[in-house]
Write a protein that holds these residues in place. Structure first.
Motif, mmCIF file in Angstrom:
data_model
loop_
_atom_site.group_PDB
_atom_site.id
_atom_site.type_symbol
_atom_site.label_atom_id
_atom_site.label_comp_id
_atom_site.label_asym_id
_atom_site.label_seq_id
_atom_site.Cartn_x
_atom_site.Cartn_y
_atom_site.Cartn_z
ATOM 1 N N UNK A 8 0.828 -1.206 0.000
ATOM 2 C CA UNK A 8 0.000 0.000 0.000
ATOM 3 C C UNK A 8 0.860 1.253 0.000
ATOM 4 N N UNK A 9 1.947 1.235 0.768
ATOM 5 C CA UNK A 9 2.792 2.421 0.877
ATOM 6 C C UNK A 9 3.541 2.714 -0.413
ATOM 7 N N UNK A 10 3.811 1.684 -1.214
ATOM 8 C CA UNK A 10 4.593 1.878 -2.437
ATOM 9 C C UNK A 10 3.712 2.037 -3.672
ATOM 10 N N UNK A 11 2.412 2.230 -3.493
ATOM 11 C CA UNK A 11 1.473 2.265 -4.616
ATOM 12 C C UNK A 11 0.827 3.632 -4.781
ATOM 13 N N UNK A 12 0.608 4.025 -6.041
ATOM 14 C CA UNK A 12 -0.066 5.286 -6.354
ATOM 15 C C UNK A 12 -1.506 5.074 -6.770
ATOM 16 N N UNK A 13 -1.834 3.857 -7.224
ATOM 17 C CA UNK A 13 -3.187 3.554 -7.670
ATOM 18 C C UNK A 13 -3.588 2.185 -7.142
ATOM 19 N N UNK A 14 -4.868 1.860 -7.286
ATOM 20 C CA UNK A 14 -5.356 0.563 -6.829
ATOM 21 C C UNK A 14 -4.731 -0.571 -7.644
ATOM 22 N N UNK A 15 -4.527 -0.357 -8.940
ATOM 23 C CA UNK A 15 -3.883 -1.372 -9.768
ATOM 24 C C UNK A 15 -2.438 -1.587 -9.327
ATOM 25 N N UNK A 16 -1.733 -0.500 -8.992
ATOM 26 C CA UNK A 16 -0.371 -0.627 -8.455
ATOM 27 C C UNK A 16 -0.374 -1.487 -7.202
ATOM 28 N N UNK A 17 -1.345 -1.248 -6.342
ATOM 29 C CA UNK A 17 -1.456 -1.983 -5.082
ATOM 30 C C UNK A 17 -1.636 -3.480 -5.334
ATOM 31 N N UNK A 18 -2.520 -3.835 -6.252
ATOM 32 C CA UNK A 18 -2.774 -5.242 -6.532
ATOM 33 C C UNK A 18 -1.521 -5.921 -7.078
ATOM 34 N N UNK A 19 -0.799 -5.237 -7.954
ATOM 35 C CA UNK A 19 0.446 -5.796 -8.471
ATOM 36 C C UNK A 19 1.490 -5.938 -7.374
ATOM 37 N N UNK A 20 1.600 -4.916 -6.522
ATOM 38 C CA UNK A 20 2.610 -4.937 -5.468
ATOM 39 C C UNK A 20 2.349 -6.041 -4.451
ATOM 40 N N UNK A 21 1.088 -6.281 -4.117
ATOM 41 C CA UNK A 21 0.761 -7.352 -3.175
ATOM 42 C C UNK A 21 1.248 -8.694 -3.717
ATOM 43 N N UNK A 22 0.983 -8.953 -4.986
ATOM 44 C CA UNK A 22 1.408 -10.214 -5.596
ATOM 45 C C UNK A 22 2.929 -10.315 -5.626
ATOM 46 N N UNK A 23 3.603 -9.208 -5.896
ATOM 47 C CA UNK A 23 5.064 -9.216 -5.924
ATOM 48 C C UNK A 23 5.654 -9.546 -4.556
ATOM 49 N N UNK A 24 4.889 -9.326 -3.486
ATOM 50 C CA UNK A 24 5.350 -9.644 -2.132
ATOM 51 C C UNK A 24 4.981 -11.069 -1.713
ATOM 52 N N UNK A 25 4.719 -11.935 -2.697
ATOM 53 C CA UNK A 25 4.407 -13.348 -2.436
ATOM 54 C C UNK A 25 3.116 -13.515 -1.641
ATOM 55 N N UNK A 26 2.120 -12.711 -1.952
ATOM 56 C CA UNK A 26 0.829 -12.778 -1.272
ATOM 57 C C UNK A 26 -0.271 -12.938 -2.324
ATOM 58 N N UNK A 27 -1.178 -13.862 -2.078
ATOM 59 C CA UNK A 27 -2.354 -14.013 -2.930
ATOM 60 C C UNK A 27 -3.437 -13.048 -2.450
ATOM 61 N N UNK A 28 -4.112 -12.394 -3.389
ATOM 62 C CA UNK A 28 -5.170 -11.459 -3.030
ATOM 63 C C UNK A 28 -6.376 -11.714 -3.925
ATOM 64 N N UNK A 29 -7.558 -11.712 -3.328
ATOM 65 C CA UNK A 29 -8.800 -11.942 -4.056
ATOM 66 C C UNK A 29 -9.881 -11.007 -3.522
ATOM 67 N N UNK A 30 -10.847 -10.716 -4.379
ATOM 68 C CA UNK A 30 -12.013 -9.934 -3.952
ATOM 69 C C UNK A 30 -12.821 -10.757 -2.961
ATOM 70 N N UNK A 31 -13.297 -10.112 -1.905
ATOM 71 C CA UNK A 31 -14.073 -10.814 -0.879
ATOM 72 C C UNK A 31 -15.474 -10.233 -0.709
ATOM 73 N N UNK A 32 -15.690 -9.027 -1.231
ATOM 74 C CA UNK A 32 -16.996 -8.385 -1.045
ATOM 75 C C UNK A 32 -17.221 -7.400 -2.186
ATOM 76 N N UNK A 33 -18.495 -7.292 -2.621
ATOM 77 C CA UNK A 33 -18.850 -6.412 -3.729
ATOM 78 C C UNK A 33 -19.942 -5.437 -3.298
ATOM 79 N N UNK A 34 -20.031 -4.338 -4.019
ATOM 80 C CA UNK A 34 -21.079 -3.350 -3.780
ATOM 81 C C UNK A 34 -22.441 -3.991 -4.026
ATOM 82 N N UNK A 35 -23.388 -3.743 -3.128
ATOM 83 C CA UNK A 35 -24.716 -4.347 -3.245
ATOM 84 C C UNK A 35 -25.431 -3.921 -4.519
#
Length: 393
Positions: A52-79
């Motif tokens: 999160x600290x190294x990201x400027x956008x949400x897409x940057x964040x998603x890429x950075x999380x994966x680069x840190x050896x972490x799996x990330x998935x959507x868990x909740x959506x707007x009603x």
């Protein structure tokens, strides 16, 4: 796994967020003997915070999380819009039996509701569409950038930290909201430094050595900063346009960690020393607000980490320098046994030149990491490779 009422727990008595006795017991079984016991939830919180600290956008964040050896998935959506993600879950990539944790289980300031306002000014239609495609798994994350030489990235990181520290010196000490944000940013930078070990050379591959775990100390420092800071608001304090100095520093630190150059000790030394000055600016502001106890809690572990890293890096740089001087292939002379012991003493930080070995903890017991009141007053052994589950980050 037990949840809810039990208080946070750690082997040395320090309280950490979302750290229960059951989680510690599970971590003890999964952790290699001699390594500090840190539950998955804490490791994930640091990895996500660094992303999160190294990201400027949400897409940057998603890429950075994966680069840190972490799996990330959507868990909740707007009603009202099943394409808009409102919550996520993460798990360690290399875990044999992956356990998933939601953002709120990691830390309240890491939810999308708190992170998205930080990225709002940088988002555009293209970046939002890229984030949507990543959440929907319609596209693969971008490959992590790799470099051979860490020196340029470290030089830039040190400069960003220097400028950030100057900005902190000019910040009103009474602006609590602004300082909370800066402390959380400092926790993000410290988290970025805590993921893989970066103070190793090929000479330190001896698995019998029992190192001082500098990355563990930095992780503890990041946890303490997070605890002492107040909750992040949905509307971050106004600041200069563009990425913050903390974000730029975190980006360059993460990039340097992926570099393959064996001798980057001088660059890391400059980064650690400059980050120590950043921590001093945070401490000074807390003391100006008469928050003495909070100042001690927020900075103690990071000061220990900076001190340990500084001394170890000085030793490693000296060892590499001596190696280059005395092991020149063009020289026909060899070292005497006494000279060899001196070189090994610098490399391992021990008078005898032999790696120091700590007794292994008894089966079923928790390791108690050594407290480091003043790392300048004693030798620091090496730094062990990070656990297998963090390999490749």
């Amino acid at each position: 796994m037990r949840t809810g009422a039990p208080p946070s727990y750690s082997p040395d008595g320090q309280q950490l967020p979302a750290y229960t006795i059951d989680e510690a017991a599970t971590a003890a079984k999964d952790t290699r003997q001699g390594q500090p016991i840190v539950p998955e939830r804490v490791l994930l919180q640091r990895a996500v915070r660094a992303a999160a600290e190294s990201s400027s956008t949400e897409a940057d964040f998603l890429n950075a999380v994966v680069h840190n050896d972490v799996e990330i998935e959507a868990a909740r959506y707007d009603a009202n819009d099943d394409t808009k993600v409102t919550g996520y879950k993460v798990g360690l990539t290399d875990s044999d039996a992956r356990r998933w944790y939601t953002a709120s289980q990691l830390a309240r300031d890491l939810t999308l509701g708190k992170l998205r306002p930080r990225w709002a000014d940088n988002e555009n239609d293209a970046s939002r569409e890229q984030a949507r495609r990543l959440w929907a798994e319609e596209t693969e994350p971008e490959a992590a950038q790799e470099v051979e030489d860490a020196a340029p990235a470290l030089e830039e990181a040190a400069e960003h930290l220097r400028e950030w520290t100057n900005e902190l010196r000019d910040l009103d000490a009474g602006d609590t909201q602004a300082w909370n944000e800066q402390m959380l940013r400092a926790a993000g930078v410290a988290s970025a430094m805590s993921l893989p070990p970066v103070f190793q050379t090929e000479k330190q591959a001896d698995q019998s050595a029992e190192p001082v775990k500098i990355e563990y100390l930095r992780g503890r420092g990041a946890d303490q900063l997070t605890q002492v800071a107040g909750p992040r608001t949905s509307s971050p304090p106004a600041g200069p346009a563009g990425p913050s100095r903390a974000e730029l520093a975190a980006c360059r630190v993460i990039l340097a960690m992926r570099a393959s150059s064996p001798d980057s000790h001088r660059g890391w030394l400059a980064v650690m020393q400059q980050f120590g000055r950043t921590m001093k600016a945070i401490e000074d502001a807390q003391r100006a607000r008469q928050e003495l106890a909070a100042a001690r809690r927020a900075t103690a572990d990071m000061y220990a980490a900076v001190g340990a890293a500084t001394q170890r890096l000085e030793q490693l740089h000296a060892a590499v320098s001596i190696d280059h001087l005395l092991y020149d292939p063009a020289r026909s002379t060899s070292l005497s046994p006494a000279a060899q012991r001196a070189v090994e003493g610098i490399r391992h930080g021990t008078p005898t030149g032999r790696p120091a070995v700590s007794p292994q903890p008894a089966p079923g017991s928790f390791e108690t990491p050594r407290r480091v009141p003043d790392e300048r007053s004693r030798g620091i052994e090496g730094v062990k490779k990070r656990p297998k589950r963090w390999a490749g980050g």
